[in-house]
Design a protein around this motif. Structure first.
Motif, PDB file in Angstrom:
ATOM      1  N   TRP A  60      82.306  42.488  42.185  1.00  0.00           N
ATOM      2  CA  TRP A  60      81.994  41.741  40.970  1.00  0.00           C
ATOM      3  C   TRP A  60      82.279  42.576  39.724  1.00  0.00           C
ATOM      4  O   TRP A  60      82.844  42.085  38.756  1.00  0.00           O
ATOM      5  N   THR A  61      81.918  43.861  39.770  1.00  0.00           N
ATOM      6  CA  THR A  61      82.195  44.772  38.649  1.00  0.00           C
ATOM      7  C   THR A  61      83.697  44.899  38.433  1.00  0.00           C
ATOM      8  O   THR A  61      84.180  44.881  37.300  1.00  0.00           O
ATOM      9  N   PHE A  62      84.422  44.995  39.521  1.00  0.00           N
ATOM     10  CA  PHE A  62      85.877  45.107  39.465  1.00  0.00           C
ATOM     11  C   PHE A  62      86.493  43.856  38.830  1.00  0.00           C
ATOM     12  O   PHE A  62      87.353  43.945  37.947  1.00  0.00           O
ATOM     13  N   LEU A  63      86.016  42.669  39.267  1.00  0.00           N
ATOM     14  CA  LEU A  63      86.557  41.417  38.738  1.00  0.00           C
ATOM     15  C   LEU A  63      86.204  41.226  37.265  1.00  0.00           C
ATOM     16  O   LEU A  63      87.031  40.732  36.483  1.00  0.00           O
ATOM     17  N   LYS A  64      85.008  41.618  36.858  1.00  0.00           N
ATOM     18  CA  LYS A  64      84.604  41.489  35.453  1.00  0.00           C
ATOM     19  C   LYS A  64      85.480  42.347  34.543  1.00  0.00           C
ATOM     20  O   LYS A  64      85.728  41.984  33.393  1.00  0.00           O
ATOM     21  N   ALA A  65      85.954  43.479  35.060  1.00  0.00           N
ATOM     22  CA  ALA A  65      86.780  44.388  34.257  1.00  0.00           C
ATOM     23  C   ALA A  65      88.258  44.006  34.266  1.00  0.00           C
ATOM     24  O   ALA A  65      89.064  44.618  33.566  1.00  0.00           O
ATOM     25  N   THR A  66      88.614  42.992  35.044  1.00  0.00           N
ATOM     26  CA  THR A  66      90.016  42.577  35.164  1.00  0.00           C
ATOM     27  C   THR A  66      90.356  41.567  34.073  1.00  0.00           C
ATOM     28  O   THR A  66      89.612  40.627  33.829  1.00  0.00           O
ATOM     29  N   ARG A  67      91.500  41.760  33.418  1.00  0.00           N
ATOM     30  CA  ARG A  67      91.933  40.831  32.362  1.00  0.00           C
ATOM     31  C   ARG A  67      92.184  39.440  32.938  1.00  0.00           C
ATOM     32  O   ARG A  67      92.724  39.313  34.042  1.00  0.00           O
ATOM     33  N   PRO A  68      91.816  38.393  32.213  1.00  0.00           N
ATOM     34  CA  PRO A  68      92.003  37.017  32.717  1.00  0.00           C
ATOM     35  C   PRO A  68      93.445  36.690  33.103  1.00  0.00           C
ATOM     36  O   PRO A  68      93.682  36.003  34.096  1.00  0.00           O
ATOM     37  N   LEU A  69      94.432  37.194  32.341  1.00  0.00           N
ATOM     38  CA  LEU A  69      95.830  36.902  32.675  1.00  0.00           C
ATOM     39  C   LEU A  69      96.230  37.512  34.016  1.00  0.00           C
ATOM     40  O   LEU A  69      97.074  36.963  34.728  1.00  0.00           O
ATOM     41  N   LEU A  72      94.933  35.089  36.554  1.00  0.00           N
ATOM     42  CA  LEU A  72      95.763  33.878  36.565  1.00  0.00           C
ATOM     43  C   LEU A  72      97.127  34.107  37.213  1.00  0.00           C
ATOM     44  O   LEU A  72      97.732  33.173  37.751  1.00  0.00           O
ATOM     45  N   SER A  73      97.629  35.333  37.145  1.00  0.00           N
ATOM     46  CA  SER A  73      98.938  35.623  37.744  1.00  0.00           C
ATOM     47  C   SER A  73      98.847  35.874  39.252  1.00  0.00           C
ATOM     48  O   SER A  73      99.870  35.928  39.942  1.00  0.00           O
ATOM     49  N   ALA A  74      97.634  36.009  39.777  1.00  0.00           N
ATOM     50  CA  ALA A  74      97.451  36.335  41.200  1.00  0.00           C
ATOM     51  C   ALA A  74      98.131  35.349  42.144  1.00  0.00           C
ATOM     52  O   ALA A  74      98.761  35.771  43.133  1.00  0.00           O
ATOM     53  N   PRO A  75      98.057  34.023  41.904  1.00  0.00           N
ATOM     54  CA  PRO A  75      98.736  33.105  42.836  1.00  0.00           C
ATOM     55  C   PRO A  75     100.249  33.350  42.927  1.00  0.00           C
ATOM     56  O   PRO A  75     100.844  33.166  43.999  1.00  0.00           O
ATOM     57  N   VAL A  76     100.857  33.763  41.826  1.00  0.00           N
ATOM     58  CA  VAL A  76     102.302  34.056  41.862  1.00  0.00           C
ATOM     59  C   VAL A  76     102.552  35.287  42.727  1.00  0.00           C
ATOM     60  O   VAL A  76     103.462  35.309  43.570  1.00  0.00           O
TER      61      VAL A  76
END
Length: 201
Positions: A60-69, A72-76
């Motif tokens: 959760w800490t890791f995901l909170k620190a990750t930029r939203p873009l 969003l690019s993860a599926p690609v």
């Protein structure tokens, strides 16, 4: 021509020596970080594993620190698994059908695809998944590159007129561009070298 071949052979031998030195240094560092390989599996000392866990960033800490873009690019990024698996499948089929006909030794997947970073206790679950994905993708591409390189060495072992950045390992032994006189003999030599090749498979 023989003198040019001798110079290339000398350079290739120096490259092999440097590769051996690199592998020795990697092994030395493994000892420094207190892990060993047992039947191809990474084993850390218990105390080191405990230390590693203390460095792990919770998901959760890791995901909170990750930029939203990035999220969003993860599926690609993950969507590339489809062409990668197809590449894997078609490379395997190509080798199984064509390499025995040509007399080319098959390229072993396990020599190129390394999936071992998920053993690192300082990575969270998502980081481990990413490391598995990258290990597979890059290892597969290295495997496919060697399959393509052996094919090129069999059919067209001729250097290009211009420089090639980071050519495959067979390329330095290819014939010089425009060397019509040596083409037939060089083609046979290249094919013979492939038949004898037992390294880097």
């Amino acid at each position: 021509m023989a003198e040019q071949k001798s110079v290339i052979d000398t350079i290739l031998e120096r490259m092999r020596v440097l590769q051996d030195e690199l592998e020795e240094e990697v092994a030395r560092r493994g000892a420094a970080f207190r892990y060993r390989l047992v039947n191809g599996r990474v084993v850390f000392e218990d105390e080191i594993r405990r230390q590693h866990r203390r460095f792990r960033v919770r998901l959760w800490t890791f995901l909170k620190a990750t930029r939203p873009l990035v999220v969003l690019s993860a599926p690609v990024t993950y969507g590339l698994i489809v062409p990668l698996v197809l590449l894997d499948l078609f490379t395997a089929l190509y080798q199984a059908i064509c390499f025995p006909v040509y007399g080319i030794p098959k390229v072993k997947r396990r020599d190129h695809i390394r999936i071992d970073r998920h053993h690192l206790a300082y990575l969270n679950g998502l980081q481990k998944l990413n490391c598995v994905y990258c290990g597979y993708a890059n290892g597969l591409i290295a495997h496919a590159r060697e399959v393509a390189a052996r094919t090129e060495a069999y059919w067209c072992p001729i250097k290009h007129a211009g420089a090639v950045k980071e050519p495959h390992r067979h390329y330095p032994g290819f014939l010089d561009y425009g060397d019509a006189e040596r083409f037939r003999a060089g083609l046979e030599d290249s094919r013979a070298d492939l038949g004898e090749d037992s390294t880097g498979t």
